[in-house]
Each structure stands twice: as structure tokens, then as C-alpha cells.
Write an enzyme that holds these catalytic residues in place. Structure first.
Site, PDB file in Angstrom:
ATOM      1  N   SER A  87       0.797  -1.228   0.000  1.00  0.00           N
ATOM      2  CA  SER A  87       0.000   0.000   0.000  1.00  0.00           C
ATOM      3  C   SER A  87       0.830   1.279   0.000  1.00  0.00           C
ATOM      4  O   SER A  87       0.320   2.340  -0.344  1.00  0.00           O
ATOM      5  CB  SER A  87      -0.963   0.018   1.183  1.00  0.00           C
ATOM      6  OG  SER A  87      -0.268   0.220   2.390  1.00  0.00           O
ATOM      7  N   LYS A  94       0.828   4.886   6.855  1.00  0.00           N
ATOM      8  CA  LYS A  94       0.248   5.621   5.719  1.00  0.00           C
ATOM      9  C   LYS A  94       0.789   7.048   5.729  1.00  0.00           C
ATOM     10  O   LYS A  94       1.426   7.485   6.672  1.00  0.00           O
ATOM     11  CB  LYS A  94      -1.280   5.680   5.792  1.00  0.00           C
ATOM     12  CG  LYS A  94      -1.988   4.350   5.846  1.00  0.00           C
ATOM     13  CD  LYS A  94      -2.055   3.679   4.509  1.00  0.00           C
ATOM     14  CE  LYS A  94      -2.862   2.378   4.626  1.00  0.00           C
ATOM     15  NZ  LYS A  94      -2.381   1.347   3.769  1.00  0.00           N
TER      16      LYS A  94
END
Length: 188
Positions: free
Chosen positions: A50, A93
Site C-alpha cells: 500500500s 500511511k
């Protein structure tokens, strides 16, 4: 007491002191390591793609737990945090939306607070073609909006039940990749 038994007793006392000094040294090292792990550094393993190409699957990195002790996270920071939908998991993230901001995603572009110019995101892995919007996020005052760099393959705020990362759930700022060794170095 004979001279021989006195020498023997001194040797025994010396051996006990030596062992005790090693035990104390090891105990202090363990306490220091636990302190550093609990309050200074956080370790993260990357299980998915990701955050590619910034951070690759299988990478290991250190985060600085003290990075936000005196300042707030900034847009573009890579953070390690408790996943809002399951706090038993830690996620990594990039910060996109700051507290109180309105973030819109349209046609694979991010717009902050109604700006006509999209956010410059030169860290994206490739052309963003999956789940490109429209989305509108109103970031709460005590929270952040985070997305992965690999937008085509990132389980991020666009899909979560609990969309935002609360400030008190941020564990640290990702700062250094230490594995694989050939790729070791700063993330900024």
C-alpha cells in the site's frame, strides 16, 4: 584464619562481585532497551504494497515516537498509527488531510479546502486509476486523513468504517528503513 583461606575468601568475593557487576550491567541494558522501545522508537514491518514505491512489501522501519511531542504531524508525513477499525493492528500511511480541513478527491486528484490546484503528490507509485472519487472528507479537529502512496492497491481511509486517525492513536513518524540492508536509509 590462615593466609591460604583468606586468599581463597578474597577470590570468592571477587568472583561474586564480578558476576554481580555483569548481572547489573545486563539488567540496565535490558531496562534501557525497553525504555527506548516503549518511549523513543517504534519498529514497523510492512506486510503489503500500500505504500509502494516509497516503502516496499517486507521492508522494516523505525519510527520516532517523540516526533510529535512538540509539534503536530504535517501533510506528507508518513506515520505509524493504530488502525481505526482494529486498534490491535498498526498501519503505516501518509498524512493527506489535517485537522479541520475539507479534503476532496475528484478524478484521481486531491483538493484541500476548495483549492483549484490539486495537491502535488510526486510520491504516488503510478497513475491513480482505482477509487479515484468523488470523495469528500471533513477531517475532525483532533484527527488526520491518511492514504497509501499506492492508491490503486491501498486499504486506506477511502474504505475504512472509521475514516480518520485520531491524534492520540499516532504512535510515531516513520523515519528510517533498516531492512533490507541494501535499501537502508532515511524515508525523507
Amino acid at each position: 584464619m590462615s593466609e591460604e583461606s583468606a586468599v581463597q575468601k578474597k577470590k570468592e568475593e571477587s568472583a561474586v562481585k564480578e558476576v554481580l557487576s555483569w548481572v547489573i550491567t545486563i539488567a540496565l541494558a535490558v531496562v534501557a532497551a525497553l525504555f527506548i522501545k516503549s518511549f523513543v522508537i517504534i519498529n514497523a514491518n510492512i506486510p503489503s504494497g500500500s505504500m509502494e514505491n516509497t516503502i516496499m512489501t517486507g521492508d522494516r522501519l523505525f519510527g520516532n515516537r517523540l516526533a510529535y511531542a512538540k509539534k503536530e504531524p504535517e501533510r506528507g508525513d508518513i506515520i505509524i498509527f493504530k488502525f481505526p477499525d482494529d486498534e490491535a493492528e498498526n498501519y503505516v500511511k501518509r498524512v493527506i488531510g489535517l485537522p479541520g480541513e475539507k479534503v476532496e478527491i475528484r478524478d484521481a486528484k486531491v483538493y484541500i479546502n476548495g483549492s483549484a490546484e490539486p495537491l502535488k503528490e510526486d510520491y504516488l507509485k503510478e497513475e491513480w486509476t482505482t477509487s479515484t472519487g468523488p470523495y469528500t472528507f471533513e477531517v475532525p479537529e483532533d484527527s488526520y486523513l491518511v492514504l497509501g502512496d499506492n492508491r490503486n492497491n491501498s486499504w486506506d481511509a477511502r474504505y475504512w468504517e472509521h475514516t480518520y486517525v485520531a491524534e492520540d492513536k499516532i504512535l510515531g513518524k516513520a523515519v528510517f528503513r533498516y531492512f533490507p540492508i541494501g535499501e537502508a536509509g532515511s524515508l525523507y
